[in-house]
Design a protein around this motif. Sequence first.
Motif, short mmCIF file in Angstrom:
data_model
loop_
_atom_site.label_atom_id
_atom_site.label_comp_id
_atom_site.label_asym_id
_atom_site.label_seq_id
_atom_site.Cartn_x
_atom_site.Cartn_y
_atom_site.Cartn_z
N GLN A 72 0.83 -1.21 0.00
CA GLN A 72 0.00 0.00 0.00
C GLN A 72 0.87 1.26 0.00
O GLN A 72 0.56 2.23 -0.70
N LYS A 73 1.95 1.27 0.76
CA LYS A 73 2.84 2.44 0.84
C LYS A 73 3.52 2.69 -0.50
O LYS A 73 3.64 3.84 -0.93
N LYS A 74 3.97 1.64 -1.15
CA LYS A 74 4.63 1.79 -2.45
C LYS A 74 3.64 2.33 -3.47
O LYS A 74 3.96 3.25 -4.24
N ALA A 75 2.43 1.78 -3.47
CA ALA A 75 1.39 2.26 -4.39
C ALA A 75 1.06 3.73 -4.12
O ALA A 75 0.86 4.52 -5.05
N GLN A 76 1.01 4.08 -2.84
CA GLN A 76 0.73 5.45 -2.45
C GLN A 76 1.83 6.40 -2.95
O GLN A 76 1.53 7.49 -3.46
N LEU A 77 3.06 5.99 -2.82
CA LEU A 77 4.18 6.79 -3.31
C LEU A 77 4.12 6.97 -4.83
O LEU A 77 4.30 8.08 -5.35
N ILE A 78 3.85 5.89 -5.54
CA ILE A 78 3.79 5.94 -7.00
C ILE A 78 2.66 6.85 -7.45
O ILE A 78 2.85 7.70 -8.33
N GLU A 79 1.49 6.70 -6.88
CA GLU A 79 0.35 7.52 -7.30
C GLU A 79 0.56 8.99 -6.95
O GLU A 79 0.25 9.88 -7.75
N THR A 80 1.07 9.26 -5.77
CA THR A 80 1.35 10.65 -5.38
C THR A 80 2.37 11.27 -6.33
O THR A 80 2.19 12.39 -6.82
N ALA A 81 3.44 10.54 -6.59
CA ALA A 81 4.47 11.04 -7.49
C ALA A 81 3.91 11.25 -8.90
O ALA A 81 4.22 12.25 -9.55
N GLY B 73 10.48 17.62 -5.95
CA GLY B 73 11.55 16.97 -5.20
C GLY B 73 11.04 15.83 -4.35
O GLY B 73 9.82 15.68 -4.12
N ILE B 74 11.96 15.04 -3.88
CA ILE B 74 11.64 13.91 -3.01
C ILE B 74 10.89 14.37 -1.76
O ILE B 74 9.93 13.72 -1.32
N ASP B 75 11.32 15.48 -1.18
CA ASP B 75 10.67 15.98 0.04
C ASP B 75 9.19 16.29 -0.20
O ASP B 75 8.34 16.02 0.67
N THR B 76 8.87 16.84 -1.36
CA THR B 76 7.47 17.12 -1.70
C THR B 76 6.67 15.83 -1.82
O THR B 76 5.55 15.73 -1.33
N ILE B 77 7.24 14.84 -2.46
CA ILE B 77 6.57 13.55 -2.62
C ILE B 77 6.33 12.91 -1.26
O ILE B 77 5.23 12.39 -0.99
N ILE B 78 7.33 12.97 -0.40
CA ILE B 78 7.20 12.40 0.95
C ILE B 78 6.09 13.12 1.71
O ILE B 78 5.22 12.49 2.32
N LYS B 79 6.12 14.45 1.68
CA LYS B 79 5.11 15.24 2.39
C LYS B 79 3.70 14.95 1.87
O LYS B 79 2.78 14.69 2.65
N GLU B 80 3.54 14.96 0.55
CA GLU B 80 2.20 14.76 -0.05
C GLU B 80 1.68 13.33 0.12
O GLU B 80 0.48 13.11 0.22
N SER B 81 2.59 12.36 0.13
CA SER B 81 2.16 10.97 0.26
C SER B 81 1.94 10.56 1.71
O SER B 81 1.27 9.57 1.99
N GLY B 82 2.57 11.31 2.63
CA GLY B 82 2.41 10.99 4.05
C GLY B 82 3.22 9.79 4.49
O GLY B 82 2.90 9.17 5.52
N VAL B 83 4.28 9.45 3.75
CA VAL B 83 5.13 8.33 4.16
C VAL B 83 6.49 8.87 4.61
O VAL B 83 6.87 9.99 4.26
N ALA B 84 7.20 8.09 5.33
CA ALA B 84 8.51 8.49 5.82
C ALA B 84 9.56 8.38 4.71
O ALA B 84 9.43 7.57 3.80
N THR C 99 10.82 4.96 4.24
CA THR C 99 9.91 4.10 3.48
C THR C 99 10.12 4.29 1.98
O THR C 99 10.18 3.32 1.22
N LEU C 100 10.26 5.55 1.58
CA LEU C 100 10.51 5.82 0.16
C LEU C 100 11.78 5.13 -0.29
O LEU C 100 11.79 4.44 -1.32
N TYR C 101 12.85 5.31 0.48
CA TYR C 101 14.13 4.72 0.07
C TYR C 101 14.19 3.20 0.28
O TYR C 101 15.05 2.55 -0.31
N ASN C 102 13.28 2.64 1.05
CA ASN C 102 13.16 1.18 1.11
C ASN C 102 12.61 0.63 -0.20
O ASN C 102 12.92 -0.50 -0.58
N HIS C 103 11.77 1.42 -0.87
CA HIS C 103 11.15 0.98 -2.12
C HIS C 103 11.92 1.44 -3.36
O HIS C 103 11.89 0.75 -4.39
#
Length: 183
Positions: free
Chosen positions: A3-12, A25-36, A39-43
Amino acid sequence: MSQKKAQLIETARLLFAKHGFHAVGIDTIIKESGVAKKTLYNHFKSKEDLILAVLVYYDLAFRNFFVEQVEKQSGTPKEKLLSIFDVAEAWFNMDDFYGCFFVGASSEFPDMDTPIRDVCKNFKRLMGKYIEQLAVEAKIVNAEGVAAHLVLLLEGAITMAQINGNSFSAKQAKEAAKIIVGA
């Protein structure tokens, strides 16, 4: 896919489509997706890996959407072929239409022999093959050549819809397509 990966992809995807790949930027994607950030760098190892994942995801999602909408159209195979412009018009009227995602990616990543460009080229090739398949089903002489012309009409309609902010170009392209396919 988690779910987190899908959320990151769709937000991005939404952010890249609206603002561009380099502008987000990555910070904007993190902020908008609500993930840490972790988590982003794990995926994804990098922003480029995220961009590739978004492009691959959107390639499949958009082609499935487009084909499904065209296949819902009733009528003769030739009418179905022309319906690509009706589907395009509906797409142009969606709230999240910002033009062709793959043209946008290609313009921001101009080097030809990169994974990002490869995904973009593959998307365009597969869309062209689908239109060619419709032309074959419609028993159009020189289906490959006719499909190439229809692809150019569709690409032009997409560009004009993006620039002008309206869907009228789809109707214009459909009228030209009728002449090309002899409808």
